[in-house]
Design an enzyme around this catalytic site. Structure first.
Site, PDB file in Angstrom:
ATOM      1  N   LYS A  83       4.463  13.845 -10.323  1.00 15.45           N
ATOM      2  CA  LYS A  83       3.079  13.520  -9.961  1.00 15.45           C
ATOM      3  C   LYS A  83       2.320  14.822  -9.688  1.00 15.45           C
ATOM      4  O   LYS A  83       2.781  15.649  -8.889  1.00 15.45           O
ATOM      5  CB  LYS A  83       3.121  12.673  -8.699  1.00 15.45           C
ATOM      6  CG  LYS A  83       2.073  11.597  -8.584  1.00 15.45           C
ATOM      7  CD  LYS A  83       2.430  10.749  -7.367  1.00 15.45           C
ATOM      8  CE  LYS A  83       1.392   9.726  -7.086  1.00 15.45           C
ATOM      9  NZ  LYS A  83       1.599   9.103  -5.777  1.00 15.45           N
TER      10      LYS A  83
HETATM   11  C1  E4P Z   1      -0.580   6.449  -5.069  1.00 19.81           C
HETATM   12  O1  E4P Z   1       0.285   6.848  -5.780  1.00 19.81           O
HETATM   13  C2  E4P Z   1      -0.755   6.806  -3.659  1.00 19.81           C
HETATM   14  O2  E4P Z   1       0.509   7.114  -3.121  1.00 19.81           O
HETATM   15  C3  E4P Z   1      -1.297   5.694  -2.815  1.00 19.81           C
HETATM   16  O3  E4P Z   1      -1.521   4.518  -3.545  1.00 19.81           O
HETATM   17  C4  E4P Z   1      -2.371   6.078  -1.872  1.00 19.81           C
HETATM   18  O4  E4P Z   1      -2.725   4.959  -1.112  1.00 19.81           O
HETATM   19  P1  E4P Z   1      -3.543   5.046   0.254  1.00 19.81           P
HETATM   20  O5  E4P Z   1      -4.972   5.304  -0.088  1.00 19.81           O
HETATM   21  O6  E4P Z   1      -3.361   3.700   0.877  1.00 19.81           O
HETATM   22  O7  E4P Z   1      -2.931   6.161   1.053  1.00 19.81           O
END
Ligand code: E4P
Length: 217
Positions: A83
């Site tokens: 990522k």
């Molecule tokens: C995506 O890969 C992120 O880890 C995640 O969905 C972020 O979510 P949040 O806005 O609830 O922290």
């Protein structure tokens, strides 16, 4: 449509995987920082449980650092997805890693223009954050509609991974729009099961069954 869980909790991943509806896992540095244990080892354990795509995020912000960390993450297991953030260095790293056959999830996507760049850089997944857009009074799901349309127009193969889902409606809307994946915290997957009429209906079926058997006995 694929359903991923957005957590670093091995216990939660085991519980949801046991339901047989889990396709993958997304993590981020905030989520992994909350968990005990070494993060490479935790990611390996997660891969062994889910046997599907597991995203692990780089923390370097420069191109060379992202490539170094990306190689490290990819080595953990064949299921690992690297990522990278949607920055200039992140997009460059996405192009380079994808060119080597390493699958990349471009995260922190908040606009269609950014999603277009991720697709052009060969991302396997793009992660638009719907909940965080809603939080600033911008319609997160509208962004998903635009990205799905743009990717369809040009037959980009990058999968739309709807992230930052806050409730089941986000998941249902994503499915209606043809998004490929929704990643949700365990609480949202749990909420997807719930309907009061299911509970009421089951209670009545069981009561009627017991009553009939009590009469016969
Ligand atoms: C995506 O890969 C992120 O880890 C995640 O969905 C972020 O979510 P949040 O806005 O609830 O922290």
């Amino acid at each position: 449509m694929k359903l991923f869980v957005d957590t670093g909790s091995i216990k939660d991943i085991e519980t949801i995987a046991a339901l047989g509806i889990l396709d993958g896992v997304t993590t981020n540095p905030s989520l992994l920082a909350k968990e005990p244990g070494e993060f490479h080892e935790n990611l390996k354990r997660i891969c062994n449980i889910v046997k599907g795509p597991v995203s692990g995020e780089v923390t370097a912000t420069d191109f060379a650092g992202m490539i170094r960390e990306g190689h490290d993450i990819a080595k953990i297991d064949d299921h690992m997805i690297v990522k990278v953030p949607l920055t200039r260095d992140g997009i460059r790293a996405c192009k380079a890693l994808s060119g080597e056959g390493i699958r990349v999830n471009v995260t922190l996507c908040f606009s269609s223009a950014q999603a277009l760049l991720a697709a052009k850089a060969g991302a396997t997944f793009v992660s638009p954050f719907v909940g965080r857009l809603d939080d600033i009074a911008t319609n997160g799901m509208e962004l998903i509609r635009e990205i799905v349309q743009i990717y369809d127009n040009y037959a980009f193969t990058t999968e739309v991974l709807v992230a930052s889902c806050r409730h089941p409606i986000h998941v249902v809307e994503a499915a209606k729009m043809g998004a490929d994946i929704a990643t949700c915290p365990p609480s949202v997957i749990d909420a997807m099961f719930n309907h009061p009429l299911t509970n009421i209906g089951l209670e009545k079926f069981l009561k009627d069954w017991e009553k009939a058997h009590a009469v016969k006995a």
